[in-house]
Design a protein around this motif. Structure first.
Motif, short mmCIF file in Angstrom:
data_model
loop_
_atom_site.label_atom_id
_atom_site.label_comp_id
_atom_site.label_asym_id
_atom_site.label_seq_id
_atom_site.Cartn_x
_atom_site.Cartn_y
_atom_site.Cartn_z
N MET A 1 -6.49 -0.06 6.17
CA MET A 1 -5.35 -0.89 5.76
C MET A 1 -5.47 -1.63 4.64
O MET A 1 -6.18 -2.31 4.31
N SER A 2 -4.32 -1.39 3.83
CA SER A 2 -4.07 -2.25 2.50
C SER A 2 -2.76 -2.88 2.55
O SER A 2 -1.86 -1.98 2.87
N ALA A 3 -2.29 -3.84 1.55
CA ALA A 3 -1.14 -4.17 1.57
C ALA A 3 -0.82 -4.70 -0.05
O ALA A 3 -1.79 -4.85 -0.51
N LEU A 4 0.27 -4.76 -0.24
CA LEU A 4 0.59 -5.02 -1.51
C LEU A 4 2.13 -5.77 -1.50
O LEU A 4 2.99 -5.43 -0.66
N TYR A 5 2.09 -7.02 -2.35
CA TYR A 5 3.38 -7.78 -2.29
C TYR A 5 3.60 -8.05 -3.90
O TYR A 5 2.98 -8.36 -4.57
N HIS A 6 4.82 -7.84 -4.13
CA HIS A 6 5.41 -7.97 -5.56
C HIS A 6 6.52 -9.02 -5.56
O HIS A 6 7.45 -8.96 -4.80
N ARG A 7 6.52 -9.91 -6.37
CA ARG A 7 7.36 -10.95 -6.42
C ARG A 7 7.99 -11.16 -8.11
O ARG A 7 6.88 -11.12 -8.91
N LEU A 8 8.88 -11.21 -8.37
CA LEU A 8 9.76 -11.34 -9.59
C LEU A 8 10.86 -12.23 -9.76
O LEU A 8 11.73 -12.36 -8.88
N ARG A 9 10.79 -13.20 -10.76
CA ARG A 9 11.98 -14.15 -10.83
C ARG A 9 12.52 -14.14 -12.37
O ARG A 9 11.27 -14.23 -13.35
N VAL A 34 17.82 -13.27 -11.37
CA VAL A 34 17.36 -11.97 -10.53
C VAL A 34 16.24 -12.35 -9.53
O VAL A 34 15.23 -13.18 -10.19
N LYS A 35 16.38 -12.22 -8.25
CA LYS A 35 15.10 -12.49 -7.36
C LYS A 35 14.90 -11.05 -6.86
O LYS A 35 15.50 -10.49 -6.20
N LEU A 36 13.46 -10.76 -7.03
CA LEU A 36 13.04 -9.43 -6.45
C LEU A 36 11.69 -9.54 -5.60
O LEU A 36 10.63 -10.33 -6.08
N ASP A 37 11.60 -9.20 -4.24
CA ASP A 37 10.43 -9.50 -3.52
C ASP A 37 10.64 -8.05 -2.73
O ASP A 37 11.48 -7.59 -2.08
N TYR A 38 9.18 -7.38 -2.56
CA TYR A 38 9.05 -6.35 -1.99
C TYR A 38 7.35 -6.34 -1.53
O TYR A 38 6.69 -6.75 -2.05
N GLY A 39 7.29 -5.72 -0.18
CA GLY A 39 5.96 -5.48 0.26
C GLY A 39 5.83 -4.38 0.76
O GLY A 39 6.50 -3.52 1.17
N LEU A 40 4.37 -3.73 0.69
CA LEU A 40 4.30 -2.40 1.21
C LEU A 40 2.80 -2.51 1.85
O LEU A 40 1.76 -2.88 1.42
N VAL A 41 2.85 -1.88 3.15
CA VAL A 41 1.73 -2.02 3.90
C VAL A 41 1.33 -0.37 4.19
O VAL A 41 2.33 0.44 4.45
N LYS A 42 0.09 0.19 3.85
CA LYS A 42 -0.21 1.23 4.12
C LYS A 42 -1.50 1.50 5.03
O LYS A 42 -2.53 0.45 4.74
N LEU A 43 -1.49 2.39 5.91
CA LEU A 43 -2.45 2.74 6.82
C LEU A 43 -3.04 3.85 6.80
O LEU A 43 -2.38 5.01 6.96
N ASP A 44 -4.36 4.30 6.40
CA ASP A 44 -5.07 5.48 6.25
C ASP A 44 -5.93 5.65 7.44
O ASP A 44 -6.80 4.76 7.83
#
Length: 325
Positions: A1-9, A34-44
């Motif tokens: 499993m891996s996870a990614l979080y991105h934040r931009l202001r 601008v407020k940008l937040d997103y997260g991605l979780v991946k399960l292999d």
């Protein structure tokens, strides 16, 4: 499993009007954020020796908004009113076209421009069998967009000349005749303010819509020989567009009389339209050929049919204008 979080202001005070020089007052450049937040979780997962699976889940939010800078003394003294929200001043400048803008411009109240929330789930399975590598899966994307912006909601006073505005400052009860000549001579015993026109937007400032995109695919990478691979695939795409706003349709002059006017039936207007396109099948064909078997030269060829989606911004504009797409 891996996870990614991105934040931009992005914080840009005075960042709407960014020209090297312009004719805007010091408090009228506007703020841009601008407020940008997103997260991605991946399960292999390896389900067996020849079957693997990749599951992806994403959540994201982007909020764009524009606002008002602190009011200057000029705005507080000459453009304020009982509501405490100054109007916009627009001076055309006559034939010189060197006008002037002050107060609260239309972009001072864009609290959501837009506010977009995205939820996405995707899954891809891979099965290898003899010379075949078969991929199949799905992609489901849900977009919710909210826009909160009523154009010129606080009102705009327009003047043809600077002298007209100064006349109203010195004599708010009226210093012009009906022809905007600033002569101070009344028309039929009545004096008028010197502004050329007043514009104000009315209506619903906030609209929200949600679209759902579905995608399903299957692809076979078939190794015919050690030097030749054939790719065969098929993809189906579908975008679900929301139904028209019921309240706007029910009060349309095309359907019912409003304040003694209408109705005006017109079937060509199609105000209850809801776009639907359910035959978006896209084939994919390709090949890779290594003519010498050395791996240094590979020839690729392919064909694919792809379908675009209707951007949410276009759909939202249609809903704002007519209540339906």
């Amino acid at each position: 499993m891996s996870a990614l979080y991105h934040r931009l202001r992005w914080d840009s005070p005075g960042g709407v009007q960014t020209q090297t020089s312009n004719n805007y007052a010091v408090d009228t450049f506007g703020t841009d954020y601008v407020k940008l937040d997103y997260g991605l979780v991946k399960l292999d997962s390896m389900l067996s020796s020849n079957v693997s699976n990749e599951l992806r889940v994403q959540y994201g939010r982007e909020l764009d908004w524009e606002g008002q800078q602190p009011y200057s003394g000029f705005t507080k003294n000459y453009l304020n009113n009982a509501s405490g929200i100054p109007v916009q001043l627009a001076i055309q400048g006559g034939s010189s076209n060197y006008g002037f803008t002050a107060g609260s411009p239309y972009y001072s109240f864009r609290t959501a421009y837009p506010n977009e929330v995205k939820t996405q789930v995707g899954d891809t399975a891979i099965w290898t069998y003899h010379g075949h590598t078969i991929k199949f899966g799905l992609d489901i994307l849900r977009n919710t967009d909210t826009i909160n912006n009523l154009y010129e909601s606080n009102g705009v006073y327009t003047y043809q000349y600077f002298s007209n505005f100064f006349s109203d400052v010195l004599n708010p009860t009226g210093g012009c005749d009906s022809g905007y000549t600033e002569t101070g001579i009344s028309t039929n015993g009545v004096s008028y303010p010197c502004y050329y026109g007043f514009t104000q937007g009315f209506g619903t400032p906030k609209f929200t819509l949600t679209t759902v995109d579905y995608g399903f695919f299957v692809q076979d990478d078939w190794k015919l020989t050690p030097r030749l691979t054939l790719n065969l695939g098929l993809r189906y795409d579908n975008e679900q567009v929301p139904a028209p706003f019921k309240s706007l349709i029910e009060t349309s002059l095309l359907n019912v009389a409003v304040s003694g006017s209408g109705p005006y039936p017109n079937s060509d207007a199609a105000i209850t339209n809801q776009p639907s396109d359910n035959n978006n099948l896209g084939p994919r064909v390709g090949l890779s050929w290594d003519p010498y078997g050395t791996g240094k030269t590979v020839i690729h060829a392919g064909y694919g049919l792809y379908y675009g989606r209707i951007p949410n911004g276009i759909i939202l504009n249609a809903y704002e204008a007519a209540g339906s797409p």
